[in-house]
Design a protein around this motif. Structure first.
Motif, PDB file in Angstrom:
ATOM      1  N   VAL A   1       4.247  68.882  23.187  1.00 33.63           N
ATOM      2  CA  VAL A   1       4.128  69.079  24.637  1.00 33.63           C
ATOM      3  C   VAL A   1       3.665  70.518  24.929  1.00 33.63           C
TER       4      VAL A   1
ATOM      5  N   VAL B   1       2.457  61.981  31.923  1.00 34.78           N
ATOM      6  CA  VAL B   1       3.627  61.874  32.810  1.00 34.78           C
ATOM      7  C   VAL B   1       4.260  63.244  33.081  1.00 34.78           C
ATOM      8  N   VAL B   2       4.078  64.171  32.139  1.00 35.69           N
ATOM      9  CA  VAL B   2       4.594  65.526  32.341  1.00 35.69           C
ATOM     10  C   VAL B   2       3.829  66.195  33.505  1.00 35.69           C
TER      11      VAL B   2
ATOM     12  N   ILE C   1       7.293  54.061  24.755  1.00 34.37           N
ATOM     13  CA  ILE C   1       6.448  54.289  25.933  1.00 34.37           C
ATOM     14  C   ILE C   1       5.191  53.435  25.770  1.00 34.37           C
TER      15      ILE C   1
ATOM     16  N   GLU D   1       2.405  58.590  28.173  1.00 29.58           N
ATOM     17  CA  GLU D   1       3.080  59.778  27.642  1.00 29.58           C
ATOM     18  C   GLU D   1       2.154  60.990  27.780  1.00 29.58           C
ATOM     19  N   HIS D   2       2.718  62.136  27.828  1.00 27.48           N
ATOM     20  CA  HIS D   2       2.057  63.431  28.070  1.00 27.48           C
ATOM     21  C   HIS D   2       1.515  63.534  29.497  1.00 27.48           C
TER      22      HIS D   2
ATOM     23  N   GLY E   1      10.103  59.716  18.503  1.00 28.08           N
ATOM     24  CA  GLY E   1       9.552  59.200  19.763  1.00 28.08           C
ATOM     25  C   GLY E   1      10.257  57.957  20.246  1.00 28.08           C
TER      26      GLY E   1
ATOM     27  N   THR F   1       8.678  66.603  19.760  1.00 24.52           N
ATOM     28  CA  THR F   1       7.968  66.424  21.025  1.00 24.52           C
ATOM     29  C   THR F   1       7.753  67.759  21.731  1.00 24.52           C
TER      30      THR F   1
ATOM     31  N   GLY G   1       5.775  61.380  21.774  1.00 30.52           N
ATOM     32  CA  GLY G   1       5.140  62.689  21.683  1.00 30.52           C
ATOM     33  C   GLY G   1       3.910  62.720  20.790  1.00 30.52           C
TER      34      GLY G   1
ATOM     35  N   ILE H   1      11.343  60.630  31.695  1.00 33.97           N
ATOM     36  CA  ILE H   1      11.155  59.186  31.429  1.00 33.97           C
ATOM     37  C   ILE H   1      12.132  58.680  30.360  1.00 33.97           C
ATOM     38  N   ASP H   2      12.404  59.506  29.337  1.00 30.65           N
ATOM     39  CA  ASP H   2      13.273  59.043  28.245  1.00 30.65           C
ATOM     40  C   ASP H   2      14.683  58.749  28.745  1.00 30.65           C
TER      41      ASP H   2
ATOM     42  N   HIS I   1      10.006  71.152  29.289  1.00 36.17           N
ATOM     43  CA  HIS I   1       9.479  70.629  30.553  1.00 36.17           C
ATOM     44  C   HIS I   1       9.481  69.096  30.508  1.00 36.17           C
ATOM     45  N   PRO I   2      10.663  68.474  30.344  1.00 38.30           N
ATOM     46  CA  PRO I   2      10.645  67.011  30.185  1.00 38.30           C
ATOM     47  C   PRO I   2      10.284  66.301  31.486  1.00 38.30           C
TER      48      PRO I   2
ATOM     49  N   LYS J   1      13.909  53.491  22.955  1.00 36.31           N
ATOM     50  CA  LYS J   1      12.840  53.171  23.918  1.00 36.31           C
ATOM     51  C   LYS J   1      11.451  53.375  23.303  1.00 36.31           C
TER      52      LYS J   1
HETATM   53  O1  PMV Z   1      10.543  61.933  23.392  1.00 31.68           O
HETATM   54  P1  PMV Z   1       9.236  61.280  23.072  1.00 31.68           P
HETATM   55  O2  PMV Z   1       8.608  61.752  21.811  1.00 31.68           O
HETATM   56  O3  PMV Z   1       9.259  59.810  23.239  1.00 31.68           O
HETATM   57  O4  PMV Z   1       8.153  61.790  24.167  1.00 31.68           O
HETATM   58  C1  PMV Z   1       8.396  61.766  25.511  1.00 31.68           C
HETATM   59  C2  PMV Z   1       7.141  61.598  26.259  1.00 31.68           C
HETATM   60  C3  PMV Z   1       6.360  62.849  26.634  1.00 31.68           C
HETATM   61  O5  PMV Z   1       5.532  62.452  27.722  1.00 31.68           O
HETATM   62  C4  PMV Z   1       5.471  63.309  25.486  1.00 31.68           C
HETATM   63  C5  PMV Z   1       7.241  64.020  27.061  1.00 31.68           C
HETATM   64  C6  PMV Z   1       7.967  63.791  28.378  1.00 31.68           C
HETATM   65  O6  PMV Z   1       8.866  64.585  28.690  1.00 31.68           O
HETATM   66  O7  PMV Z   1       7.643  62.849  29.125  1.00 31.68           O
END
Ligand code: PMV
Length: 318
Positions: free
Chosen positions: A196, A20-21, A13, A17-18, A105, A192, A277, A151-152, A147-148, A11
């Motif tokens: 994060v 969204v946490v 993004i 990103e970020h 990522g 990540t 990330g 979204i992934d 703390h995901p 995937k």
């Molecule tokens: O797993 P990555 O590197 O694609 O990052 C996920 C996106 C972040 O917003 C950085 C972390 C999250 O949990 O949403």
């Protein structure tokens, strides 16, 4: 009994990103050119309840029971068994392979969980529904990231573009025109969870500043959703560039990511940004057309990308 296989894509993004946490919206799309694949085959000659797992991409070859209980792959399997009310696993060999670069990522950990949960549940005779697979992959993400956002696991489970807000049902997206992205890999591994955690520390120190930036990122995501629907590629590229600038402000970019973004734009990309990330991993560039993608990809390679992938998100069917 035949071998049972299941897979899940990578995937990227596109926005958010970020942020969204911190409960702001984000947009992600699957990358079908890369995938994790899990295969389970019965091993009737092995002693009872002996499960062997091979995952060559992470150098793992082990009896399942010898793995730590919190090992992500063992944890996926125990969550599947729990969901199905199965207490003993029949003797089997499990193999997990993946073409998704790790710590880049591109969602490799989520895709592995999704593929494994699907293959194992089917092997046990009760294929789980996507919502259950998604929930299991989310639980396992909590091992990788403290703390995901979720979204992934969501985009890799449903394998379609998603507009995502933490703890809310996922929204399907309308895509007005095909979108071709060139993904450029910095070759610099980045965890990540570390990035994060850094963002969280800085947010705690100056919540006002960080919340204001997250709100601006949310603005890019909302505008992005609208222009993806209308099919205005030029505007989409502009919102991606603004999103990248905002990610720079929260210190998750890197010199190479910034220079790959600039190189992509100089070779005709309509927009570009880091994806995931950050501090390494991958960046994405929006190509004006599929024909132009090769030129952007070769510019990125000359500018230091170790690998590129061209992927197209098709327009929604009307
Ligand atoms: O797993 P990555 O590197 O694609 O990052 C996920 C996106 C972040 O917003 C950085 C972390 C999250 O949990 O949403």
């Amino acid at each position: 009994m035949p071998a049972i296989s299941a897979s899940a894509p990578g995937k990227i993004i596109l926005f958010g990103e970020h942020a969204v946490v911190y409960n702001r919206p984000a947009i992600a799309v699957p990358v079908l050119q890369v995938a994790a694949k899990a295969t389970v085959v019965a091993d009737p000659l092995a002693p009872p309840h002996t499960v062997w797992i091979d995952a060559p991409v992470i150098g793992l070859s082990s009896a399942l029971n010898d793995l730590d209980e919190n090992h992500p792959l063992r944890y996926v399997i125990s969550l599947v068994m729990q969901a199905l009310g199965v207490s003993e696993f029949p003797s089997a060999r499990i193999k997990l392979t993946s073409t998704i670069p790790i710590a880049a990522g591109l969602g490799s950990s989520s895709a592995s969980s999704v593929a494994l949960a699907r293959a194992v549940s089917e092997f046990l005779g009760h294929p789980l529904l996507d919502d259950q697979v998604n929930q299991i992959a989310f639980e396992v993400e909590k091992i990788h990231h403290v703390h995901p956002s979720g979204i992934d696991n969501t985009v890799t489970t449903y394998a379609r573009p998603v507009f995502f807000i933490r703890n809310r049902p996922v929204e399907q997206m309308e895509i007005g025109a095909p979108l071709t992205f060139v993904i450029g890999d910095t070759g610099q591994g980045s965890h990540t969870s570390v990035v994060v955690a850094d963002v969280r520390r800085n947010w705690t120190l100056d919540p006002k500043k960080y919340d204001a930036i997250f709100d601006q990122i949310a603005g890019c995501t909302l505008q992005g959703r609208q222009v993806m629907k209308s099919g205005s590629l030029t505007e989409l590229g502009q919102w991606m560039l603004l999103n990248h600038e905002l990610l720079r402000k929260i210190d998750v970019s890197s010199t190479l990511l910034d220079s790959l973004v600039a190189s992509a734009v100089s070779s005709g990309a309509l927009g570009a940004k880091l994806s995931g990330g950050g501090r390494g991993g991958n960046m994405i560039a929006l190509a004006p057309s599929i024909d132009h993608a090769t030129e952007i990809a070769s510019t990125l390679k000359n500018a230091g990308a170790v690998n590129t992938i061209v992927t197209t998100v098709p327009a929604s069917k009307r």
